[in-house]
Design a protein around this motif. Structure first.
Motif, mmCIF file in Angstrom:
data_model
loop_
_atom_site.group_PDB
_atom_site.id
_atom_site.type_symbol
_atom_site.label_atom_id
_atom_site.label_comp_id
_atom_site.label_asym_id
_atom_site.label_seq_id
_atom_site.Cartn_x
_atom_site.Cartn_y
_atom_site.Cartn_z
ATOM 1 N N CYS A 211 0.862 -1.191 0.000
ATOM 2 C CA CYS A 211 0.000 0.000 0.000
ATOM 3 C C CYS A 211 0.888 1.226 0.000
ATOM 4 O O CYS A 211 1.908 1.252 0.691
ATOM 5 C CB CYS A 211 -0.856 0.046 1.264
ATOM 6 S SG CYS A 211 -2.105 -1.222 1.278
ATOM 7 N N ASP A 212 0.478 2.238 -0.762
ATOM 8 C CA ASP A 212 1.209 3.508 -0.701
ATOM 9 C C ASP A 212 0.303 4.612 -0.166
ATOM 10 O O ASP A 212 -0.914 4.438 -0.096
ATOM 11 C CB ASP A 212 1.828 3.874 -2.055
ATOM 12 C CG ASP A 212 0.793 4.232 -3.102
ATOM 13 O OD1 ASP A 212 -0.388 3.853 -2.930
ATOM 14 O OD2 ASP A 212 1.146 4.873 -4.096
ATOM 15 N N TYR A 213 0.911 5.693 0.234
ATOM 16 C CA TYR A 213 0.203 6.840 0.822
ATOM 17 C C TYR A 213 0.498 8.059 -0.035
ATOM 18 O O TYR A 213 1.642 8.491 -0.110
ATOM 19 C CB TYR A 213 0.701 7.086 2.249
ATOM 20 C CG TYR A 213 0.253 6.054 3.257
ATOM 21 C CD1 TYR A 213 -0.739 6.343 4.180
ATOM 22 C CD2 TYR A 213 0.843 4.797 3.298
ATOM 23 C CE1 TYR A 213 -1.145 5.400 5.113
ATOM 24 C CE2 TYR A 213 0.450 3.850 4.231
ATOM 25 C CZ TYR A 213 -0.548 4.157 5.133
ATOM 26 O OH TYR A 213 -0.947 3.221 6.053
ATOM 27 N N ALA A 286 3.072 0.614 -16.042
ATOM 28 C CA ALA A 286 3.930 -0.272 -16.840
ATOM 29 C C ALA A 286 5.300 -0.454 -16.206
ATOM 30 O O ALA A 286 6.263 -0.768 -16.897
ATOM 31 C CB ALA A 286 4.072 0.325 -18.244
ATOM 32 N N ARG A 287 5.385 -0.294 -14.889
ATOM 33 C CA ARG A 287 6.699 -0.215 -14.217
ATOM 34 C C ARG A 287 6.558 -0.571 -12.747
ATOM 35 O O ARG A 287 5.442 -0.750 -12.254
ATOM 36 C CB ARG A 287 7.190 1.237 -14.344
ATOM 37 C CG ARG A 287 6.079 2.148 -13.833
ATOM 38 C CD ARG A 287 6.390 3.591 -13.765
ATOM 39 N NE ARG A 287 5.165 4.308 -13.441
ATOM 40 C CZ ARG A 287 4.626 4.373 -12.236
ATOM 41 N NH1 ARG A 287 5.196 3.769 -11.212
ATOM 42 N NH2 ARG A 287 3.499 5.026 -12.035
ATOM 43 N N PHE A 288 7.691 -0.628 -12.057
ATOM 44 C CA PHE A 288 7.694 -0.809 -10.604
ATOM 45 C C PHE A 288 7.071 0.432 -9.953
ATOM 46 O O PHE A 288 7.284 1.557 -10.412
ATOM 47 C CB PHE A 288 9.139 -0.919 -10.083
ATOM 48 C CG PHE A 288 9.849 -2.200 -10.437
ATOM 49 C CD1 PHE A 288 9.738 -3.318 -9.626
ATOM 50 C CD2 PHE A 288 10.663 -2.277 -11.564
ATOM 51 C CE1 PHE A 288 10.423 -4.493 -9.927
ATOM 52 C CE2 PHE A 288 11.348 -3.440 -11.880
ATOM 53 C CZ PHE A 288 11.221 -4.551 -11.057
ATOM 54 N N GLY A 289 6.346 0.236 -8.863
ATOM 55 C CA GLY A 289 5.753 1.372 -8.141
ATOM 56 C C GLY A 289 6.791 2.081 -7.286
ATOM 57 O O GLY A 289 7.781 1.497 -6.861
ATOM 58 N N ASP A 290 6.541 3.348 -7.036
ATOM 59 C CA ASP A 290 7.384 4.136 -6.147
ATOM 60 C C ASP A 290 6.430 4.872 -5.210
ATOM 61 O O ASP A 290 5.600 5.630 -5.702
ATOM 62 C CB ASP A 290 8.209 5.120 -6.989
ATOM 63 C CG ASP A 290 9.229 5.885 -6.166
ATOM 64 O OD1 ASP A 290 9.170 5.832 -4.924
ATOM 65 O OD2 ASP A 290 10.080 6.556 -6.775
ATOM 66 N N PRO A 291 6.436 4.636 -3.912
ATOM 67 C CA PRO A 291 7.458 3.984 -3.091
ATOM 68 C C PRO A 291 7.214 2.506 -2.772
ATOM 69 O O PRO A 291 7.863 1.977 -1.862
ATOM 70 C CB PRO A 291 7.426 4.808 -1.800
ATOM 71 C CG PRO A 291 6.013 5.267 -1.657
ATOM 72 C CD PRO A 291 5.457 5.385 -3.060
ATOM 73 N N GLU A 292 6.360 1.806 -3.516
ATOM 74 C CA GLU A 292 6.105 0.389 -3.191
ATOM 75 C C GLU A 292 7.372 -0.476 -3.322
ATOM 76 O O GLU A 292 7.622 -1.365 -2.502
ATOM 77 C CB GLU A 292 5.019 -0.194 -4.105
ATOM 78 C CG GLU A 292 3.614 0.343 -3.834
ATOM 79 C CD GLU A 292 3.251 1.491 -4.737
ATOM 80 O OE1 GLU A 292 4.169 2.267 -5.116
ATOM 81 O OE2 GLU A 292 2.073 1.635 -5.080
ATOM 82 N N THR A 293 8.153 -0.220 -4.382
ATOM 83 C CA THR A 293 9.353 -1.042 -4.629
ATOM 84 C C THR A 293 10.288 -1.065 -3.411
ATOM 85 O O THR A 293 10.913 -2.088 -3.117
ATOM 86 C CB THR A 293 10.097 -0.476 -5.865
ATOM 87 O OG1 THR A 293 9.169 -0.505 -6.948
ATOM 88 C CG2 THR A 293 11.320 -1.284 -6.221
HETATM 89 N N1 GLY Z 1 2.884 4.551 -6.046
HETATM 90 C C1 GLY Z 1 2.219 4.912 -7.227
HETATM 91 C C2 GLY Z 1 2.984 4.718 -8.447
HETATM 92 O O1 GLY Z 1 4.106 4.254 -8.460
HETATM 93 O O2 GLY Z 1 2.458 5.062 -9.499
#
Ligand code: GLY
Length: 421
Positions: A211-213, A286-293
């Motif tokens: 989960c991201d915030y 189409a990519r890794f999530g930030d900050p999920e990664t």
């Molecule tokens: N955390 C949302 C994104 O990477 O798009």
């Protein structure tokens, strides 16, 4: 192997850190990277969209594999470009990246292939969209079609806000041509989660959900940001739901892309809303999530290089990704004023005063000529702790955050709190 990671954020620092754990990897380069990547890899001062210069640098440095972080180079066709140079690149082609770069493309794909998602209507004309809007009731979601730096989906709580969002996108064109078309989506409630999967276009291998915030302040207050923290895995999204979403959303999307003549390879990110009926796909990236990664990759036990190569070579069915049962909590430390105008250039203190097992992934940082690390952006660091559960990881990260300091630094204090209280 020599690997080139494209990007400058904490996601790319995490990728470089994880890749360097592989016995197969001799050197990692990051373009352009940050102060954190400068300590563990070799930074190349090249912008992620400067494809020709990146191509030349990859050839000069004998790069075996390119790993792309942000969406913009993918949307420009960086994977196609490296393919044409005979250098393996991890990520979808330009055509396949449309699943993120055009919300209208993704909406049409989901509708055509029956992928569960909120109901939405596409408009290419402002007067028609405005007329339709008048028949709706807030809250309602107004989305620009193209890439808008994560700001293109506006949840309007009132008709006034919805009208303004539509006019900003289609009349004032605040996102330029990304606002040529809009989607007006129904607003759905539930719990949001990101499920990201490796895929070679046939097989999918889901990562630990996270989960991201997005809001700047605690309790979802204030403006949206690029992400202020994340945690994995969420208690409300157990393994059976991962399986369900893999079967109803991720795999159908991969099959749909193949059927449309755009085989999809890389990572597919599904932004989900878990409603009381079923999980819905809000968006694909189409990519890794930030900050999920930053909270997912520390939990990966399998060699990341083996997975990336299997994706590129199309034999992902032969690699079983193994994940730790631990939990991770990541908190973003941001500059004063972020996500608005913010000053940079402040020294960052205390980076060496934390426990060794605390992970500090850099984003907006710069290594000064004096060897000091300075702030160089809005989101400065993602600080990550792992533990046997979220409570332990949360305690570790929040106990140590006050040791790290730069002028004006601020962070949310409620990351993963809802899982504990
Ligand atoms: N955390 C949302 C994104 O990477 O798009």
């Amino acid at each position: 192997m020599k690997i080139l990671v494209i990007g400058a954020g904490a996601r790319e620092h995490t990728l470089a850190w994880k890749l360097l754990q592989s016995p197969k990897v001799d050197r990692v380069f990051v373009a352009p990277g940050n102060a954190g990547t400068a300590f563990i890899a070799e930074n190349l001062d090249i912008h992620p969209t400067d494809l020709e210069v990146l191509g030349k640098a990859a050839k000069d440095n004998g790069i075996d594999l390119v790993v792309v972080g942000p969406e913009l180079p993918l949307a420009l066709g960086i994977v196609d470009y490296f393919d044409s140079l005979g250098i393996a690149a991890f990520g979808p082609t330009k055509a396949a990246t449309q699943i993120e770069s055009s919300k209208v493309f993704a909406r049409n794909l989901m509708e055509k292939y029956g992928i569960p998602s909120p109901k939405g209507v596409v408009f290419a004309s402002y007067p028609e969209a405005a007329r339709y809007l008048e028949g709706q009731h807030p809250p309602i979601v107004v989305k620009a079609d193209g890439l808008a730096g994560g700001k293109g989906a506006i949840i309007a709580g009132s008709m006034q806000e919805a009208r303004k969002a539509l006019s900003d996108i289609m009349e004032a064109r605040i996102f330029g041509s990304a606002g040529d078309k809009v989607i007006i989506d129904e607003y759905v409630t539930g719990q949001e989660v990101s499920l990201i999967a490796f895929t070679d276009g046939k097989t999918i291998s889901p990562m630990v959900p996270a989960c991201d915030y997005k809001k700047i302040w605690d309790n979802e207050q204030g403006p949206n940001t690029g992400g202020m923290g994340s945690y994995a895995p969420p208690g409300f999204f157990p393994a059976p739901l991962v399986e369900k979403v893999s079967a109803t959303i991720l795999l159908p999307a991969i099959k749909a892309m193949a059927n449309e003549g755009m085989p999809y390879k890389g990572v597919l990110y599904a932004g989900l809303m878990v409603t009381d009926k079923e999980p819905l796909a809000l968006e694909f990236n189409a990519r890794f999530g930030d900050p999920e990664t930053q909270v997912i990759l520390p939990l990966l036990k399998t060699d990341l290089v083996d997975i990336l190569l299997a994706v590129v070579q199309g034999n992902l069915n032969q690699v079983e990704a193994e994940w730790s049962t631990d939990a991770c909590v990541g908190v973003v430390m941001a500059s004063a004023g972020y996500p608005g105008i913010h000053k940079t250039g402040f020294p960052i203190k205390g980076l060496d005063e934390v426990d060794e097992d605390l992970l500090i992934f850099h984003a907006g940082t710069r290594l000064g000529d004096d060897g000091e690390i300075y702030t160089d952006g809005g989101r400065v660091l993602t600080v990550v702790a792992s533990g046997r559960d979220l409570a332990e990881a949360r305690e570790k990260v929040y106990r140590q955050l006050p040791s790290i300091h730069f002028e004006g630094c601020h962070y949310r204090t409620d990351i993963a709190l809802r899982e504990i209280s």
